[in-house]
Design a protein around this motif. Sequence first.
Motif, PDB file in Angstrom:
ATOM      1  N   ARG A 236       7.617  -7.482 -13.172  1.00 40.75           N
ATOM      2  CA  ARG A 236       8.460  -6.994 -12.063  1.00 40.75           C
ATOM      3  C   ARG A 236       9.600  -6.118 -12.576  1.00 40.75           C
ATOM      4  O   ARG A 236       9.928  -5.095 -11.981  1.00 40.75           O
TER       5      ARG A 236
ATOM      6  N   ALA B 169      -2.351   3.519   1.459  1.00 39.38           N
ATOM      7  CA  ALA B 169      -1.527   3.473   0.255  1.00 39.38           C
ATOM      8  C   ALA B 169      -2.056   4.400  -0.832  1.00 39.38           C
ATOM      9  O   ALA B 169      -3.251   4.625  -0.956  1.00 39.38           O
TER      10      ALA B 169
ATOM     11  N   ARG C 191       1.931   5.506   1.989  1.00 41.20           N
ATOM     12  CA  ARG C 191       2.988   4.765   1.310  1.00 41.20           C
ATOM     13  C   ARG C 191       2.578   4.620  -0.148  1.00 41.20           C
ATOM     14  O   ARG C 191       1.417   4.842  -0.498  1.00 41.20           O
TER      15      ARG C 191
ATOM     16  N   GLU D 228      -2.370  -0.162   9.444  1.00 49.17           N
ATOM     17  CA  GLU D 228      -1.553  -0.089   8.241  1.00 49.17           C
ATOM     18  C   GLU D 228      -1.591   1.325   7.682  1.00 49.17           C
ATOM     19  O   GLU D 228      -2.627   1.973   7.662  1.00 49.17           O
TER      20      GLU D 228
ATOM     21  N   GLY E 297       9.476   2.792   1.929  1.00 53.26           N
ATOM     22  CA  GLY E 297       8.217   2.077   2.047  1.00 53.26           C
ATOM     23  C   GLY E 297       7.511   1.798   0.736  1.00 53.26           C
ATOM     24  O   GLY E 297       6.450   1.191   0.727  1.00 53.26           O
ATOM     25  N   LEU E 298       8.080   2.226  -0.392  1.00 54.95           N
ATOM     26  CA  LEU E 298       7.449   1.960  -1.683  1.00 54.95           C
ATOM     27  C   LEU E 298       7.406   0.460  -1.925  1.00 54.95           C
ATOM     28  O   LEU E 298       8.402  -0.235  -1.739  1.00 54.95           O
ATOM     29  N   GLU E 299       6.241  -0.037  -2.313  1.00 57.80           N
ATOM     30  CA  GLU E 299       6.044  -1.462  -2.573  1.00 57.80           C
ATOM     31  C   GLU E 299       5.771  -1.655  -4.057  1.00 57.80           C
ATOM     32  O   GLU E 299       4.958  -0.942  -4.641  1.00 57.80           O
ATOM     33  N   MET E 300       6.455  -2.616  -4.669  1.00 59.61           N
ATOM     34  CA  MET E 300       6.227  -2.938  -6.077  1.00 59.61           C
ATOM     35  C   MET E 300       5.455  -4.248  -6.169  1.00 59.61           C
ATOM     36  O   MET E 300       5.800  -5.223  -5.516  1.00 59.61           O
ATOM     37  N   VAL E 301       4.396  -4.252  -6.990  1.00 59.69           N
ATOM     38  CA  VAL E 301       3.511  -5.406  -7.117  1.00 59.69           C
ATOM     39  C   VAL E 301       3.357  -5.761  -8.589  1.00 59.69           C
ATOM     40  O   VAL E 301       3.098  -4.884  -9.418  1.00 59.69           O
TER      41      VAL E 301
ATOM     42  N   ARG F 101       2.210   2.181  -3.497  1.00 58.03           N
ATOM     43  CA  ARG F 101       2.081   0.798  -3.965  1.00 58.03           C
ATOM     44  C   ARG F 101       2.055   0.856  -5.499  1.00 58.03           C
ATOM     45  O   ARG F 101       1.043   1.202  -6.099  1.00 58.03           O
TER      46      ARG F 101
END
Length: 171
Positions: free
Chosen positions: A65, A9, A37, A6, A83-87, A39
């Motif tokens: 969100r 991040a 990436r 992986e 590749g940006l991830e939103m959590v 996160r």
Amino acid sequence: MEHVPEVPAIVVGVDGSAPSLLALRWAGALAPLLKARIRAVTCWQFQIALGTFIPVIWDPEEEARKVCAAAVDTAFDGTPPAGLEMVAAQGQAAKVLVEESRKAQLVVVGGRGHGGFEGLLLGAVSATVAEHAKCPVLVAHGTDLPAGLIVRPGTASAEDGGQSGSSHAHT
């Protein structure tokens, strides 16, 4: 089946405040250099109120969100890095970010966010994360990135070590 490692991040604490937007921009500038990436983590928790209970239809996770998405959109002028991830994570922000730091290459937080007092140099969340994180922590202060870190759209990406791509930090 071959195991693909992986991509590490950069975890960013996001609450929609100006310092958290700056933290996102820092992550956007550093991600290509660190081949990482992003996160973006927005935390939420139920608030306990005393007094008369009035039923309200409110979805705190959905609200988190929306806050995260709006912050990412603003920080990157509508073009977030690939590749940006939103959590949206339930829990107290400092605790969630410290837990996130266990698998992160770097955590980036604003010097103070919503709920901070104007005179404080370092907010409670950023101070706690800086003290307890399991990886390096960058506490973003000021209003913008240093000139040497500003990345134009289409000029850098995590995949090629900053040579070309779509990372962007706001100028």
